[in-house]
Design a protein around this motif. Structure first.
Motif, mmCIF file in Angstrom:
data_model
loop_
_atom_site.group_PDB
_atom_site.id
_atom_site.type_symbol
_atom_site.label_atom_id
_atom_site.label_comp_id
_atom_site.label_asym_id
_atom_site.label_seq_id
_atom_site.Cartn_x
_atom_site.Cartn_y
_atom_site.Cartn_z
ATOM 1 N N GLY A 38 0.784 -1.226 0.000
ATOM 2 C CA GLY A 38 0.000 0.000 0.000
ATOM 3 C C GLY A 38 0.818 1.278 0.000
ATOM 4 N N ALA A 39 2.108 1.194 0.214
ATOM 5 C CA ALA A 39 2.947 2.393 0.263
ATOM 6 C C ALA A 39 3.176 2.975 -1.125
ATOM 7 C CB ALA A 39 4.281 2.075 0.915
ATOM 8 N N GLY A 40 3.083 2.153 -2.144
ATOM 9 C CA GLY A 40 3.315 2.623 -3.507
ATOM 10 C C GLY A 40 2.337 3.705 -3.924
ATOM 11 N N LYS A 41 1.119 3.580 -3.497
ATOM 12 C CA LYS A 41 0.094 4.578 -3.844
ATOM 13 C C LYS A 41 0.427 5.933 -3.236
ATOM 14 C CE LYS A 41 -4.858 4.788 -4.313
ATOM 15 N NZ LYS A 41 -6.143 4.136 -4.019
ATOM 16 N N GLU A 42 0.890 5.920 -1.993
ATOM 17 C CA GLU A 42 1.247 7.163 -1.308
ATOM 18 C C GLU A 42 2.509 7.796 -1.879
ATOM 19 O OE1 GLU A 42 -0.497 8.756 1.102
ATOM 20 O OE2 GLU A 42 -2.058 7.241 0.872
ATOM 21 N N LEU A 43 3.458 6.958 -2.311
ATOM 22 C CA LEU A 43 4.738 7.462 -2.801
ATOM 23 C C LEU A 43 4.771 7.685 -4.304
ATOM 24 C CD1 LEU A 43 7.065 5.152 -0.690
ATOM 25 C CD2 LEU A 43 6.601 7.572 -0.308
ATOM 26 N N GLY A 44 3.733 7.254 -4.989
ATOM 27 C CA GLY A 44 3.702 7.401 -6.443
ATOM 28 C C GLY A 44 4.583 6.385 -7.146
ATOM 29 N N LEU A 45 4.772 5.228 -6.546
ATOM 30 C CA LEU A 45 5.585 4.166 -7.124
ATOM 31 C C LEU A 45 4.711 2.939 -7.373
ATOM 32 C CD1 LEU A 45 8.660 4.366 -4.723
ATOM 33 C CD2 LEU A 45 8.528 5.255 -7.048
ATOM 34 N N HIS A 46 5.096 2.139 -8.346
ATOM 35 C CA HIS A 46 4.384 0.902 -8.636
ATOM 36 C C HIS A 46 4.749 -0.137 -7.579
ATOM 37 C CE1 HIS A 46 3.121 -2.683 -10.913
ATOM 38 N NE2 HIS A 46 2.290 -1.847 -11.509
ATOM 39 N N SER A 47 3.826 -1.046 -7.296
ATOM 40 C CA SER A 47 4.087 -2.061 -6.272
ATOM 41 C C SER A 47 5.260 -2.958 -6.645
ATOM 42 C CB SER A 47 2.838 -2.918 -6.048
ATOM 43 O OG SER A 47 2.469 -3.573 -7.243
ATOM 44 N N GLN A 48 5.453 -3.189 -7.934
ATOM 45 C CA GLN A 48 6.588 -4.002 -8.369
ATOM 46 C C GLN A 48 7.910 -3.292 -8.077
ATOM 47 O OE1 GLN A 48 6.454 -5.118 -12.469
ATOM 48 N NE2 GLN A 48 8.058 -6.647 -12.244
ATOM 49 N N THR A 49 7.905 -1.966 -8.130
ATOM 50 C CA THR A 49 9.096 -1.197 -7.793
ATOM 51 C C THR A 49 9.469 -1.409 -6.332
ATOM 52 O OG1 THR A 49 8.453 0.468 -9.405
ATOM 53 C CG2 THR A 49 10.112 1.110 -7.805
ATOM 54 N N LEU A 50 8.468 -1.412 -5.462
ATOM 55 C CA LEU A 50 8.725 -1.647 -4.041
ATOM 56 C C LEU A 50 9.316 -3.037 -3.817
ATOM 57 C CD1 LEU A 50 5.456 -0.178 -2.497
ATOM 58 C CD2 LEU A 50 7.650 0.941 -2.793
ATOM 59 N N GLN A 51 8.804 -4.017 -4.541
ATOM 60 C CA GLN A 51 9.314 -5.378 -4.414
ATOM 61 C C GLN A 51 10.746 -5.473 -4.919
ATOM 62 O OE1 GLN A 51 6.476 -7.815 -6.450
ATOM 63 N NE2 GLN A 51 4.897 -7.517 -4.902
ATOM 64 N N CYS A 52 11.048 -4.761 -5.995
ATOM 65 C CA CYS A 52 12.414 -4.765 -6.530
ATOM 66 C C CYS A 52 13.392 -4.094 -5.570
ATOM 67 C CB CYS A 52 12.460 -4.074 -7.886
ATOM 68 S SG CYS A 52 11.718 -5.028 -9.204
ATOM 69 N N ILE A 53 12.958 -3.020 -4.913
ATOM 70 C CA ILE A 53 13.809 -2.339 -3.942
ATOM 71 C C ILE A 53 14.122 -3.273 -2.781
ATOM 72 C CG2 ILE A 53 13.931 -0.439 -2.287
ATOM 73 C CD1 ILE A 53 12.112 1.126 -4.268
ATOM 74 N N ALA A 54 13.111 -3.969 -2.280
ATOM 75 C CA ALA A 54 13.327 -4.920 -1.184
ATOM 76 C C ALA A 54 14.258 -6.043 -1.627
ATOM 77 C CB ALA A 54 11.998 -5.486 -0.699
#
Length: 85
Positions: A38-54
């Protein structure tokens, strides 16, 4: 977008550090996904981007054999991700 990426990197870094300190468990990229949900929506990032960062964080942590990596900076003289004025 770079600020959002830096924010997620720092969050994952702190989450991993706390997990190691409190429970003695190294989190995998898969274990971090529920915490970034759910953080992607607040940060303007795609959820896949968050997964790639992790995933990248876990890879680098294992590569350099450290419990905590350096913080990513968005402001100031020592910025990360090649941000120049």
């Amino acid at each position: 977008m770079a600020r959002g990426v830096n924010f997620v990197w720092n969050f994952v870094n702190e989450l991993s550090q706390r997990s190691i300190k409190e429970r003695g468990v190294f989190l995998s990229a898969y274990d971090m996904h529920p915490y970034t949900k759910g953080a992607g929506k607040e940060l303007g990032l795609h959820s896949q981007t968050l997964q790639c960062i992790a995933g990248e964080y876990v890879t680098r942590r294992k590569q350099f054999n450290k419990a905590r990596l350096n913080w990513r900076k968005s402001d100031g003289a020592r910025r990360s991700l090649g941000q120049f004025q």
